[in-house]
Design a protein around this motif. Structure first.
Motif, PDB file in Angstrom:
ATOM      1  N   MET A   1      -2.846 -11.102   0.484  1.00  0.00           N
ATOM      2  CA  MET A   1      -1.955 -10.973  -0.650  1.00  0.00           C
ATOM      3  C   MET A   1      -2.324  -9.712  -1.428  1.00  0.00           C
ATOM      4  N   THR A   2      -1.344  -8.994  -1.903  1.00  0.00           N
ATOM      5  CA  THR A   2      -1.560  -7.774  -2.673  1.00  0.00           C
ATOM      6  C   THR A   2      -2.214  -8.106  -4.002  1.00  0.00           C
ATOM      7  N   ASN A   3      -3.205  -7.311  -4.383  1.00  0.00           N
ATOM      8  CA  ASN A   3      -3.884  -7.485  -5.657  1.00  0.00           C
ATOM      9  C   ASN A   3      -3.028  -6.838  -6.741  1.00  0.00           C
ATOM     10  N   LEU A   4      -2.313  -7.636  -7.495  1.00  0.00           N
ATOM     11  CA  LEU A   4      -1.370  -7.130  -8.496  1.00  0.00           C
ATOM     12  C   LEU A   4      -2.059  -6.449  -9.667  1.00  0.00           C
ATOM     13  N   SER A   5      -3.347  -6.713  -9.881  1.00  0.00           N
ATOM     14  CA  SER A   5      -4.046  -6.084 -10.998  1.00  0.00           C
ATOM     15  C   SER A   5      -4.151  -4.572 -10.819  1.00  0.00           C
ATOM     16  N   ARG A   6      -3.979  -4.077  -9.597  1.00  0.00           N
ATOM     17  CA  ARG A   6      -4.063  -2.642  -9.338  1.00  0.00           C
ATOM     18  C   ARG A   6      -2.727  -1.926  -9.516  1.00  0.00           C
ATOM     19  N   LEU A   7      -1.661  -2.681  -9.690  1.00  0.00           N
ATOM     20  CA  LEU A   7      -0.351  -2.061  -9.872  1.00  0.00           C
ATOM     21  C   LEU A   7      -0.287  -1.380 -11.232  1.00  0.00           C
ATOM     22  N   PRO A   8       0.443  -0.276 -11.335  1.00  0.00           N
ATOM     23  CA  PRO A   8       0.429   0.504 -12.564  1.00  0.00           C
ATOM     24  C   PRO A   8       1.177  -0.102 -13.736  1.00  0.00           C
ATOM     25  N   GLY A   9       1.916  -1.169 -13.544  1.00  0.00           N
ATOM     26  CA  GLY A   9       2.638  -1.757 -14.658  1.00  0.00           C
ATOM     27  C   GLY A   9       4.106  -1.389 -14.644  1.00  0.00           C
ATOM     28  N   ALA A  10       4.783  -1.727 -15.721  1.00  0.00           N
ATOM     29  CA  ALA A  10       6.236  -1.561 -15.784  1.00  0.00           C
ATOM     30  C   ALA A  10       6.640  -0.219 -16.376  1.00  0.00           C
ATOM     31  N   GLU A  60       3.860  11.152   0.531  1.00  0.00           N
ATOM     32  CA  GLU A  60       2.536  11.171  -0.108  1.00  0.00           C
ATOM     33  C   GLU A  60       2.449  10.162  -1.251  1.00  0.00           C
ATOM     34  N   SER A  61       3.490  10.065  -2.049  1.00  0.00           N
ATOM     35  CA  SER A  61       3.502   9.088  -3.148  1.00  0.00           C
ATOM     36  C   SER A  61       3.446   7.672  -2.608  1.00  0.00           C
ATOM     37  N   CYS A  62       4.155   7.428  -1.545  1.00  0.00           N
ATOM     38  CA  CYS A  62       4.182   6.117  -0.910  1.00  0.00           C
ATOM     39  C   CYS A  62       2.792   5.743  -0.401  1.00  0.00           C
ATOM     40  N   LEU A  63       2.147   6.679   0.281  1.00  0.00           N
ATOM     41  CA  LEU A  63       0.812   6.417   0.811  1.00  0.00           C
ATOM     42  C   LEU A  63      -0.189   6.224  -0.325  1.00  0.00           C
ATOM     43  N   ARG A  64      -0.109   7.047  -1.349  1.00  0.00           N
ATOM     44  CA  ARG A  64      -1.014   6.893  -2.509  1.00  0.00           C
ATOM     45  C   ARG A  64      -0.870   5.503  -3.117  1.00  0.00           C
ATOM     46  N   HIS A  65       0.379   5.050  -3.248  1.00  0.00           N
ATOM     47  CA  HIS A  65       0.631   3.714  -3.792  1.00  0.00           C
ATOM     48  C   HIS A  65      -0.008   2.647  -2.907  1.00  0.00           C
ATOM     49  N   ALA A  66       0.238   2.723  -1.611  1.00  0.00           N
ATOM     50  CA  ALA A  66      -0.287   1.714  -0.684  1.00  0.00           C
ATOM     51  C   ALA A  66      -1.808   1.675  -0.705  1.00  0.00           C
ATOM     52  N   LEU A  67      -2.441   2.826  -0.798  1.00  0.00           N
ATOM     53  CA  LEU A  67      -3.906   2.876  -0.856  1.00  0.00           C
ATOM     54  C   LEU A  67      -4.421   2.352  -2.194  1.00  0.00           C
ATOM     55  N   ALA A  68      -3.742   2.698  -3.278  1.00  0.00           N
ATOM     56  CA  ALA A  68      -4.181   2.278  -4.612  1.00  0.00           C
ATOM     57  C   ALA A  68      -4.140   0.774  -4.789  1.00  0.00           C
ATOM     58  N   VAL A  69      -3.106   0.128  -4.250  1.00  0.00           N
ATOM     59  CA  VAL A  69      -2.974  -1.326  -4.421  1.00  0.00           C
ATOM     60  C   VAL A  69      -3.501  -2.098  -3.215  1.00  0.00           C
ATOM     61  N   ARG A  70      -4.047  -1.353  -2.253  1.00  0.00           N
ATOM     62  CA  ARG A  70      -4.597  -1.969  -1.026  1.00  0.00           C
ATOM     63  C   ARG A  70      -3.531  -2.820  -0.335  1.00  0.00           C
ATOM     64  N   GLU A  71      -2.336  -2.214  -0.175  1.00  0.00           N
ATOM     65  CA  GLU A  71      -1.201  -2.907   0.456  1.00  0.00           C
ATOM     66  C   GLU A  71      -1.645  -3.421   1.825  1.00  0.00           C
ATOM     67  N   PRO A  72      -1.624  -4.742   2.026  1.00  0.00           N
ATOM     68  CA  PRO A  72      -2.198  -5.293   3.256  1.00  0.00           C
ATOM     69  C   PRO A  72      -1.270  -5.294   4.477  1.00  0.00           C
ATOM     70  N   TYR A  73       0.012  -5.080   4.278  1.00  0.00           N
ATOM     71  CA  TYR A  73       0.946  -5.202   5.391  1.00  0.00           C
ATOM     72  C   TYR A  73       1.887  -4.016   5.479  1.00  0.00           C
ATOM     73  N   GLY A  74       2.352  -3.748   6.688  1.00  0.00           N
ATOM     74  CA  GLY A  74       3.426  -2.797   6.896  1.00  0.00           C
ATOM     75  C   GLY A  74       3.002  -1.352   7.042  1.00  0.00           C
TER      76      GLY A  74
END
Length: 99
Positions: A1-10, A60-74
């Motif tokens: 499951m994605t760790n939502l605490s790492r998401l940048p917010g709204a 690059e933005s997409c990859l940065r996001h996935a790495l920052a939130v430790r996106e587990p899938y896809g």
């Protein structure tokens, strides 16, 4: 499951890159494997996703996001979950050895 605490917010500016993504509006099944997918079908689906990502203006933005939130899938930013995990592992080792 994605760790939502790492998401940048709204904050819209954190997510605006998604409006320009090459995958926007495409079927997400190209980027996320169904349960039990193996072999040639798995490889073909990942290759199709990579072909979409290779020319994406926000890769690059997409990859940065996935790495920052430790996106587990896809496939994100042209990298699979295994590739991202390996990249994070290498970067963690490099950080520890520099300290």
């Amino acid at each position: 499951m994605t760790n939502l605490s790492r998401l940048p917010g709204a904050f819209d500016h954190h997510w605006d890159w998604q409006l320009h993504a090459a995958c926007r509006g495409l079927d997400s099944s190209v980027f996320f494997h169904p349960p039990g997918e193996r072999g040639g079908a798995h490889d073909a689906r990942e290759e199709a996703a990579r072909r979409i990502c290779v020319g994406c203006p926000v890769r690059e933005s997409c990859l940065r996001h996935a790495l920052a939130v430790r996106e587990p899938y896809g496939v994100w930013g042209g990298l699979t979950e295994d590739e991202r995990h390996a990249l994070l592992r290498r970067s963690g080792r490099a950080s520890r050895s520099a300290a």
